[in-house]
Write a protein that holds these residues in place. Structure first.
Motif, mmCIF file in Angstrom:
data_model
loop_
_atom_site.group_PDB
_atom_site.id
_atom_site.type_symbol
_atom_site.label_atom_id
_atom_site.label_comp_id
_atom_site.label_asym_id
_atom_site.label_seq_id
_atom_site.Cartn_x
_atom_site.Cartn_y
_atom_site.Cartn_z
ATOM 1 N N MET A 1 -3.976 -9.042 -16.880
ATOM 2 C CA MET A 1 -4.053 -10.342 -17.534
ATOM 3 C C MET A 1 -2.658 -10.970 -17.495
ATOM 4 N N ASP A 2 -2.613 -12.180 -17.066
ATOM 5 C CA ASP A 2 -1.365 -12.931 -16.979
ATOM 6 C C ASP A 2 -0.922 -13.378 -18.380
ATOM 7 N N ILE A 3 0.382 -13.456 -18.593
ATOM 8 C CA ILE A 3 0.913 -13.858 -19.897
ATOM 9 C C ILE A 3 0.509 -15.288 -20.249
ATOM 10 N N ASN A 4 0.354 -16.141 -19.252
ATOM 11 C CA ASN A 4 -0.040 -17.527 -19.524
ATOM 12 C C ASN A 4 -1.472 -17.629 -20.025
ATOM 13 N N ILE A 5 -2.343 -16.761 -19.550
ATOM 14 C CA ILE A 5 -3.718 -16.733 -20.047
ATOM 15 C C ILE A 5 -3.718 -16.285 -21.504
ATOM 16 N N LEU A 6 -2.921 -15.281 -21.819
ATOM 17 C CA LEU A 6 -2.814 -14.804 -23.192
ATOM 18 C C LEU A 6 -2.270 -15.907 -24.108
ATOM 19 N N ARG A 7 -1.271 -16.623 -23.655
ATOM 20 C CA ARG A 7 -0.715 -17.734 -24.444
ATOM 21 C C ARG A 7 -1.763 -18.828 -24.665
ATOM 22 N N SER A 8 -2.548 -19.104 -23.645
ATOM 23 C CA SER A 8 -3.604 -20.119 -23.774
ATOM 24 C C SER A 8 -4.654 -19.685 -24.794
ATOM 25 N N ILE A 9 -5.036 -18.432 -24.751
ATOM 26 C CA ILE A 9 -6.031 -17.916 -25.696
ATOM 27 C C ILE A 9 -5.497 -17.993 -27.117
ATOM 28 N N VAL A 10 -4.241 -17.599 -27.327
ATOM 29 C CA VAL A 10 -3.648 -17.655 -28.655
ATOM 30 C C VAL A 10 -3.557 -19.092 -29.140
ATOM 31 N N THR A 11 -3.241 -20.028 -28.264
ATOM 32 C CA THR A 11 -3.169 -21.438 -28.640
ATOM 33 C C THR A 11 -4.534 -21.962 -29.067
ATOM 34 N N VAL A 12 -5.568 -21.637 -28.319
ATOM 35 C CA VAL A 12 -6.919 -22.095 -28.652
ATOM 36 C C VAL A 12 -7.387 -21.482 -29.965
ATOM 37 N N VAL A 13 -7.148 -20.198 -30.169
ATOM 38 C CA VAL A 13 -7.553 -19.537 -31.410
ATOM 39 C C VAL A 13 -6.816 -20.145 -32.599
ATOM 40 N N THR A 14 -5.529 -20.396 -32.459
ATOM 41 C CA THR A 14 -4.755 -21.005 -33.533
ATOM 42 C C THR A 14 -5.260 -22.402 -33.848
ATOM 43 N N PHE A 15 -5.615 -23.170 -32.839
ATOM 44 C CA PHE A 15 -6.137 -24.513 -33.048
ATOM 45 C C PHE A 15 -7.482 -24.468 -33.767
ATOM 46 N N VAL A 16 -8.325 -23.524 -33.417
ATOM 47 C CA VAL A 16 -9.626 -23.379 -34.081
ATOM 48 C C VAL A 16 -9.425 -22.996 -35.548
ATOM 49 N N ILE A 17 -8.477 -22.109 -35.821
ATOM 50 C CA ILE A 17 -8.181 -21.742 -37.206
ATOM 51 C C ILE A 17 -7.661 -22.949 -37.968
ATOM 52 N N PHE A 18 -6.804 -23.737 -37.350
ATOM 53 C CA PHE A 18 -6.289 -24.955 -37.970
ATOM 54 C C PHE A 18 -7.423 -25.916 -38.316
#
Length: 46
Positions: A1-18
């Motif tokens: 898994m590429d680090i950019n994919i992981l960053r994208s997933i964390v960004t989307v999850v954080t936005f959903v929590i927000f």
């Protein structure tokens, strides 16, 4: 898994929590509790 994919997933999850927090605070069911909490600094304790 590429680090950019992981960053994208964390960004989307954080936005959903927000968005969930925004939805929770704007809920009519919680409005009375928040109104009461907003008046706590002005309450006179006798």
């Amino acid at each position: 898994m590429d680090i950019n994919i992981l960053r994208s997933i964390v960004t989307v999850v954080t936005f959903v929590i927000f968005l969930g927090i925004i939805w929770w605070t704007m809920s009519r069911r919680n409005q009375a509790d928040f109104d009461e909490a907003a008046q706590l600094p002005f309450r006179q304790e006798d």
